[in-house]
Motif scaffolding. Structure first.
Motif, short mmCIF file in Angstrom:
data_model
loop_
_atom_site.label_atom_id
_atom_site.label_comp_id
_atom_site.label_asym_id
_atom_site.label_seq_id
_atom_site.Cartn_x
_atom_site.Cartn_y
_atom_site.Cartn_z
N TRP A 112 0.79 -1.32 0.14
CA TRP A 112 0.10 -0.05 0.04
C TRP A 112 0.87 1.28 0.09
N ASP A 113 1.90 1.12 0.61
CA ASP A 113 2.73 2.30 0.73
C ASP A 113 3.37 2.94 -0.65
N THR A 114 3.42 1.80 -1.71
CA THR A 114 4.00 2.20 -2.79
C THR A 114 2.89 2.27 -4.01
N HIS A 115 1.54 1.55 -3.74
CA HIS A 115 0.85 1.49 -4.98
C HIS A 115 -0.43 2.21 -4.51
N HIS A 116 -0.67 2.63 -3.55
CA HIS A 116 -2.01 3.35 -3.11
C HIS A 116 -2.34 4.36 -4.26
N GLY A 117 -1.67 4.89 -5.03
CA GLY A 117 -2.18 6.11 -5.89
C GLY A 117 -2.68 5.22 -7.27
N MET A 118 -2.62 4.03 -7.46
CA MET A 118 -3.23 3.44 -8.56
C MET A 118 -4.59 3.11 -8.50
N GLN A 143 -8.92 -0.73 13.71
CA GLN A 143 -8.00 0.23 14.15
C GLN A 143 -6.60 0.14 13.48
N ARG A 144 -6.04 -1.19 13.34
CA ARG A 144 -4.68 -1.50 12.87
C ARG A 144 -4.85 -1.13 11.28
N LEU A 145 -5.85 -1.46 10.73
CA LEU A 145 -6.31 -1.32 9.26
C LEU A 145 -6.10 0.08 9.03
N VAL A 146 -6.83 0.87 9.84
CA VAL A 146 -6.81 2.25 9.55
C VAL A 146 -5.54 2.75 9.55
N GLN A 147 -4.68 2.07 10.51
CA GLN A 147 -3.02 2.99 10.52
C GLN A 147 -2.37 2.64 9.08
N ILE A 148 -2.62 1.38 8.76
CA ILE A 148 -1.92 0.95 7.52
C ILE A 148 -2.48 1.62 6.16
N PHE A 149 -3.70 1.74 6.08
CA PHE A 149 -4.14 2.33 5.01
C PHE A 149 -4.02 4.15 4.97
N ASP A 150 -4.01 4.73 6.32
CA ASP A 150 -3.85 6.11 6.37
C ASP A 150 -2.27 6.57 6.37
N ALA A 151 -1.48 5.69 6.46
CA ALA A 151 0.21 5.92 6.66
C ALA A 151 0.57 6.67 5.42
N PRO A 152 0.47 6.43 4.24
CA PRO A 152 0.95 7.21 3.29
C PRO A 152 0.47 8.50 2.82
N ASN A 153 -0.98 8.83 3.45
CA ASN A 153 -1.57 9.82 3.43
C ASN A 153 -2.19 10.09 2.05
N PRO A 154 -2.81 8.76 1.60
CA PRO A 154 -3.38 8.83 0.09
C PRO A 154 -4.74 9.76 -0.16
N THR A 155 -4.99 9.85 -1.17
CA THR A 155 -6.36 10.45 -1.67
C THR A 155 -7.30 9.69 -0.95
N LYS A 156 -8.43 10.23 -0.77
CA LYS A 156 -9.69 9.37 -0.43
C LYS A 156 -10.23 8.37 -1.31
#
Length: 244
Positions: A112-118, A143-156
Motif C-alpha cells: 500500500w505504501d508504494t501502490h496506493h496511488g493506482m 484500528q490497525r487497518l486504519v493505521q496501515i491505509f492512512d500511513a502514506p496519506n493517500p487520496t480518499k
C-alpha cells in the motif's frame, strides 16, 4: 471534480449513444466546450457530442482487489477475488485493475505504501468479523487497518469489504473514519461468495457505467439482493444506508 476544455476524459459509450460492440464500454475523448455543468466532447470521426452532464465524465479509473488469505483460500476467497478481477478487466481499460494476494499485515503495509496511488476503489476479499480480518491465523483489527491505509496519506477512496459482518458498527464506524476513506461498504451478515461477487459487480456497473453517486449506486446494487444478504454504507463514522 472540475473539468476544463482540453481535459482528457472517459465517457460511457451508452451516454454518447455509440455502438456498444467494443472491447471497452467507455470512450476516451477530450472536452471541447463547457457551459455550467454540461460539456461537449469529441466524437469518433469528427464533430462534437450533444451536451452531457459533467457527472457523466470520468477522469481516470483504478480498482485494487486485496485478497487476504488464511491458508484455505482455494474454495472461496480465490474464486471470489478472481470473479471480480475478470469482471473489472472487461469493464475498465488498460491496466486499471490489479489483484494483490497476501497473508500478513506487513505485506499489506509494504504494498500500500508504494501502490496506493493506482486506485480509486478498493475491494477487500477475506474472512472478516466485526473485530477485524483474518490475515493467515492472526486477526487484524479495524484500528490497525486504519493505521496501515492512512500511513502514506493517500487520496480518499471507496472501500468495499466482502468480509462477513464487517458492516457492523464495531468495524464500519471505525474504518469509515479513516482519512483515506470516502465511503465504506460492508456486509451486515455472513455473505455467500456468489452474492458478494454479484453485489460488487452491480455496484461497479452503477457507479461507473451509469455514473451514479456512491449512495445511489449502493442502493441499486443492494436492491438486487433482497432476501439474500444485507450490506451497509458508512461515511465518516455514520451509517448512511442499509439496515439499522
Amino acid at each position: 471534480m472540475a473539468f476544463a476544455i482540453g481535459d482528457q476524459v472517459f465517457v460511457a459509450r451508452s451516454v454518447l449513444k455509440l455502438d456498444a460492440n467494443d472491447i471497452s464500454p467507455f470512450y476516451r475523448t477530450v472536452v471541447r466546450a463547457r457551459k455550467n455543468r454540461s460539456v461537449q466532447v469529441d466524437m469518433p470521426g469528427g464533430g462534437w457530442s450533444h451536451s452531457i452532464s459533467t457527472s457523466k465524465l470520468i477522469r481516470n479509473f483504478g480498482v485494487l482487489i486485496i485478497r487476504i488469505g488464511d491458508f484455505n483460500e482455494d474454495g472461496l476467497l480465490d474464486p471470489l477475488a478472481k470473479s471480480i478481477l475478470h469482471y473489472c478487466r472487461m469493464l475498465l481499460p488498460g491496466d486499471s485493475v490489479r489483484l494483490i494476494e497476501l497473508r500478513t499485515e506487513g505485506e499489506l503495509a509494504t504494498f500500500w505504501d508504494t501502490h496506493h496511488g493506482m486506485c480509486r476503489q478498493v475491494v477487500i476479499v477475506g474472512h472478516g468479523a466485526p473485530s477485524g480480518f483474518l490475515f493467515g491465523t492472526t486477526n487484524v483489527t479495524p484500528q490497525r487497518l486504519v493505521q496501515i491505509f492512512d500511513a502514506p496519506n493517500p487520496t480518499k477512496k471507496e472501500f468495499i469489504s466482502l468480509g462477513c459482518e464487517t458492516g457492523y458498527m464495531q468495524f464500519g464506524k471505525i474504518f469509515s473514519q479513516a482519512r483515506c476513506v470516502s465511503h465504506f461498504i460492508g456486509p451486515f451478515h455472513s455473505v455467500h461468495g456468489c452474492v458478494a461477487s454479484l453485489f460488487t459487480q452491480t455496484y461497479f456497473n452503477e457507479r461507473l457505467i451509469a455514473c451514479r453517486s456512491e449512495r445511489v449506486a449502493f442502493k441499486h446494487a443492494r436492491s438486487n439482493l433482497k432476501g439474500a444478504a444485507s450490506f451497509r454504507l458508512w461515511e465518516n463514522g455514520n451509517l448512511t444506508a442499509g439496515p439499522a
